[in-house]
Design a protein around this motif. Structure first.
Motif, short mmCIF file in Angstrom:
data_model
loop_
_atom_site.label_atom_id
_atom_site.label_comp_id
_atom_site.label_asym_id
_atom_site.label_seq_id
_atom_site.Cartn_x
_atom_site.Cartn_y
_atom_site.Cartn_z
N THR A 127 1.03 -1.30 0.03
CA THR A 127 -0.11 0.05 -0.02
C THR A 127 0.85 1.33 -0.12
OG1 THR A 127 0.02 0.19 2.39
CG2 THR A 127 -1.87 -1.22 1.39
N GLY A 128 0.31 2.43 -0.23
CA GLY A 128 1.19 3.68 -0.34
C GLY A 128 2.13 3.47 -1.34
N GLN A 129 3.54 3.69 -0.75
CA GLN A 129 4.83 3.74 -1.61
C GLN A 129 4.87 2.27 -2.37
OE1 GLN A 129 8.28 5.03 0.41
NE2 GLN A 129 9.57 3.63 -0.56
N ALA A 130 4.64 1.36 -1.50
CA ALA A 130 4.81 0.01 -1.81
C ALA A 130 3.61 -0.63 -2.88
CB ALA A 130 4.92 -0.83 -0.67
N ALA A 131 2.63 0.20 -3.16
CA ALA A 131 1.40 -0.14 -4.00
C ALA A 131 2.10 -0.43 -5.35
CB ALA A 131 0.55 0.68 -4.25
N GLY A 132 1.85 -1.67 -6.00
CA GLY A 132 2.52 -1.92 -7.19
C GLY A 132 3.71 -2.61 -7.29
N PHE B 42 14.36 -6.00 -1.09
CA PHE B 42 13.98 -4.29 -0.90
C PHE B 42 15.51 -3.50 -1.38
CE2 PHE B 42 10.70 -6.09 1.61
CZ PHE B 42 9.77 -5.32 1.42
N LYS B 43 15.58 -2.97 -2.30
CA LYS B 43 16.47 -2.26 -2.76
C LYS B 43 16.76 -0.89 -2.53
CE LYS B 43 16.37 -5.16 -6.97
NZ LYS B 43 16.04 -5.32 -8.43
N ASP B 44 15.39 -0.16 -2.28
CA ASP B 44 15.60 1.25 -2.06
C ASP B 44 15.02 1.51 -0.64
OD1 ASP B 44 16.31 2.03 -4.60
OD2 ASP B 44 14.28 1.68 -5.47
N PRO B 45 15.79 2.58 0.14
CA PRO B 45 15.21 2.95 1.70
C PRO B 45 13.97 3.66 1.50
CG PRO B 45 17.67 3.64 0.95
CD PRO B 45 16.98 3.34 -0.33
N GLY B 46 13.09 3.35 2.66
CA GLY B 46 12.02 3.81 2.60
C GLY B 46 10.87 3.03 3.48
N THR B 47 9.71 3.51 3.82
CA THR B 47 8.93 2.66 4.52
C THR B 47 7.77 2.04 3.58
OG1 THR B 47 9.30 3.92 6.44
CG2 THR B 47 7.30 2.34 6.33
N TYR B 48 7.88 0.85 3.65
CA TYR B 48 6.85 -0.15 2.80
C TYR B 48 5.78 -0.67 3.69
CZ TYR B 48 10.88 0.28 -0.32
OH TYR B 48 11.64 1.01 -1.34
N ASP B 49 4.76 -0.04 3.45
CA ASP B 49 3.29 -0.61 4.03
C ASP B 49 2.92 -1.61 3.33
OD1 ASP B 49 3.67 1.38 6.51
OD2 ASP B 49 2.71 2.83 5.14
N TYR B 50 2.28 -2.81 4.17
CA TYR B 50 1.55 -3.77 3.17
C TYR B 50 0.30 -4.11 3.91
CZ TYR B 50 4.33 -7.05 5.94
OH TYR B 50 4.97 -7.57 6.91
N MET B 51 -0.45 -5.12 3.60
CA MET B 51 -1.44 -5.68 4.08
C MET B 51 -2.01 -6.88 3.43
SD MET B 51 -4.79 -3.43 2.26
CE MET B 51 -5.93 -4.49 2.47
N ALA C 2 1.00 -4.33 8.08
CA ALA C 2 2.30 -4.35 8.82
C ALA C 2 3.09 -3.26 7.71
CB ALA C 2 2.87 -5.47 8.72
N SER C 3 4.37 -3.32 8.26
CA SER C 3 5.40 -2.25 7.32
C SER C 3 6.73 -2.96 7.40
CB SER C 3 5.34 -1.15 7.71
OG SER C 3 5.75 -0.85 9.19
N VAL C 4 7.58 -2.77 6.41
CA VAL C 4 9.18 -2.94 6.35
C VAL C 4 9.50 -1.52 6.08
CG1 VAL C 4 11.11 -4.05 5.09
CG2 VAL C 4 8.98 -5.31 5.46
#
Length: 122
Positions: A77-82, A98-107, A116-118
Motif C-alpha cells: 500500500t502507499g509507496q509499496a503499491a504496485g 528491498f533495494k531502496d530505502p523507505g517505509t513499505y506498508d503492506y496488508m 504491517a510495514s518494512v
C-alpha cells in the motif's frame, strides 16, 4: 454389608469422577516460534509477526505462511503499491528484495485488518 456397599459406591464415584476430570483437555494454542530466521515475517493467527521490520537496502524479506490453511497475501500500500505483491498463499513462503530505502506498508488484501510495514535503511 451396608458399610462395604457404601465404600464401593464412594470408591466408584471417585473413580468415575477422576476419570471424567482426567478426560477433559483444554485446547492448546498453536506454538509460535520464539525466534524467526532473520528478516522473516510469520503469517499466522490472522496477523503479520513482526508487524514492523527494519532491514538494510538490498536485503531480502521472507514471509512464511502458516495459518492453519487460511489463505493470505502480501499487498503493498502507499509507496509499496504496485511494487510489493504476492500471490494468495495458504502454506509456503514469499520473498522480496528491498533495494531502496523507505517505509513499505503492506496488508493482506483478503483480510484488510492485517497490516504491517518494512522499513529499509541505507
Amino acid at each position: 454389608m451396608r458399610n462395604t456397599l457404601g465404600m464401593i459406591t464412594v470408591g466408584a464415584a471417585l473413580l468415575l469422577g477422576g476419570t471424567a476430570c482426567g478426560s477433559t483437555h483444554e485446547a492448546q494454542a498453536p506454538s509460535v516460534p520464539t525466534e524467526l530466521p532473520p528478516n522473516t515475517v510469520l503469517v499466522r493467527d490472522m496477523q503479520f509477526t513482526p508487524a514492523h521490520l527494519t532491514v538494510k537496502a538490498g536485503q531480502t524479506v521472507t514471509w512464511k505462511f502458516d495459518d492453519q490453511g487460511i489463505p493470505h497475501d502480501v499487498t503493498g500500500t502507499g509507496q509499496a503499491a504496485g511494487i510489493l505483491k504476492s500471490s494468495t498463499i495458504a502454506n509456503g513462503t514469499f520473498s522480496y528484495v528491498f533495494k531502496d530505502p523507505g517505509t513499505y506498508d503492506y496488508m493482506c488484501s483478503l483480510h484488510p485488518q492485517m497490516t504491517a510495514s518494512v522499513t529499509v535503511v541505507p
